[in-house]
Design an enzyme around this catalytic site. Structure first.
Site, PDB file in Angstrom:
ATOM      1  N   GLU A  49       1.846 -34.709  -7.496  1.00 42.12           N
ATOM      2  CA  GLU A  49       1.168 -35.309  -8.633  1.00 42.12           C
ATOM      3  C   GLU A  49      -0.079 -35.983  -8.092  1.00 42.12           C
ATOM      4  OE1 GLU A  49       4.091 -37.089 -11.003  1.00 42.12           O
ATOM      5  OE2 GLU A  49       2.926 -36.590 -12.764  1.00 42.12           O
ATOM      6  N   MET A  88      -4.017 -40.500  -2.966  1.00 42.80           N
ATOM      7  CA  MET A  88      -3.455 -40.731  -4.285  1.00 42.80           C
ATOM      8  C   MET A  88      -2.308 -39.787  -4.632  1.00 42.80           C
ATOM      9  SD  MET A  88      -6.010 -41.743  -7.192  1.00 42.80           S
ATOM     10  CE  MET A  88      -6.837 -42.525  -5.792  1.00 42.80           C
ATOM     11  N   PRO A  89      -2.114 -38.756  -3.831  1.00 44.43           N
ATOM     12  CA  PRO A  89      -0.999 -37.889  -4.232  1.00 44.43           C
ATOM     13  C   PRO A  89       0.349 -38.580  -4.089  1.00 44.43           C
ATOM     14  CG  PRO A  89      -1.874 -37.193  -2.105  1.00 44.43           C
ATOM     15  CD  PRO A  89      -2.788 -38.248  -2.626  1.00 44.43           C
ATOM     16  N   VAL A  90       1.229 -38.309  -5.056  1.00 45.48           N
ATOM     17  CA  VAL A  90       2.637 -38.677  -4.957  1.00 45.48           C
ATOM     18  C   VAL A  90       3.404 -37.361  -4.808  1.00 45.48           C
ATOM     19  CG1 VAL A  90       4.605 -39.767  -6.072  1.00 45.48           C
ATOM     20  CG2 VAL A  90       2.303 -40.664  -6.454  1.00 45.48           C
ATOM     21  N   TRP A 114       1.837 -40.740  -0.639  1.00 46.53           N
ATOM     22  CA  TRP A 114       3.173 -41.300  -0.824  1.00 46.53           C
ATOM     23  C   TRP A 114       4.149 -40.145  -0.978  1.00 46.53           C
ATOM     24  CZ3 TRP A 114       2.837 -45.978  -4.790  1.00 46.53           C
ATOM     25  CH2 TRP A 114       1.949 -46.935  -4.275  1.00 46.53           C
TER      26      TRP A 114
END
Lengths: 61, 61, 61, 61, 61, 61
Positions: free
Chosen positions: B7, C1-3, C40
């Site tokens: 995401e 920013m990637p999850v 993350w």
């Protein structure tokens, strides 16, 4: 460090999302002592044709 | 058997996604001894208007 | 920013997870020019009794 | 109370989704004794360019 | 290719999960013409202390 | 109708979760005019051994 995901029906305004982002972030800062920058919130707008309740797509109800 | 979900903010190219898919799959094959065909990866691009950090939508920062 | 979320069968070691975390993070830094601290990764171990394929729980196959 | 999420390749029709929503809801009512209105189902259509298997995006295979 | 995730309150039996896995898989085979082996289902049992409705954790209601 | 998922490190108390559930639900009622009973919140506690940042599991940092 929380990642908060909000899944709901599409149609809410940017203003409503901004208001929620602010309120939810404040709640985490207050209740969980995290830094605001660590609170990540993702909104996922779902079309009525992709959400079912009671065995029926909302677009068919 | 792993299902990997990514995401992130929209705007990445197909080429970047292809490069990541290859590298992540190789990492699983090497570290976890799974077959490449069993590694499923899903990219979820999120608009800046749907991602908040620090209590603000990224589209408002 | 990637999850990045990894859903797979339980039973992998901390060492395998550490190796994957390193490799996946490097892949994102290289392909997507993000800072490592912004990557993350969450592992979700699933019991065989909670995963079904072919219409059967893996614990019953 | 179940929230059921279905992640699959885009391209299915509204009719297929409606048929699945009905069958899945019936299965929960029968197996888990929940009320149909409590069964929430969300479909997430994924583009071939956002799904990888075997290290390749499906749009490149 | 569908990945189906079921999030619900803990407490269901392996038998109920097996029955649901079978019924959901059959529904996908019939409605979406996928092979049963391609239908992956993950159950996520949630404790009452981790689920809130009406502003209250279910363990407090 | 919103389903809110909170993924964070384990270790928070039931009291913190209850406080957050109340505050988040109030925020949705106010900003989105939904009924409190329609606000479903799920907490997912993640172990430090299952969360990585900067390429390292938090249990190794």
């Amino acid at each position: 460090m929380p990642v908060i995901t909000i899944e709901w029906l599409e149609g809410r305004s940017a203003r409503q999302k901004a208001q929620l982002a602010r309120a939810i972030t404040e709640a985490f800062v207050e209740a969980a002592k995290v830094s605001p920058e660590q609170v990540w919130i993702v909104f996922r707008d779902v079309a009525r044709a992709d959400w079912a309740m009671g065995g029926k797509l909302l677009s068919d109800r």
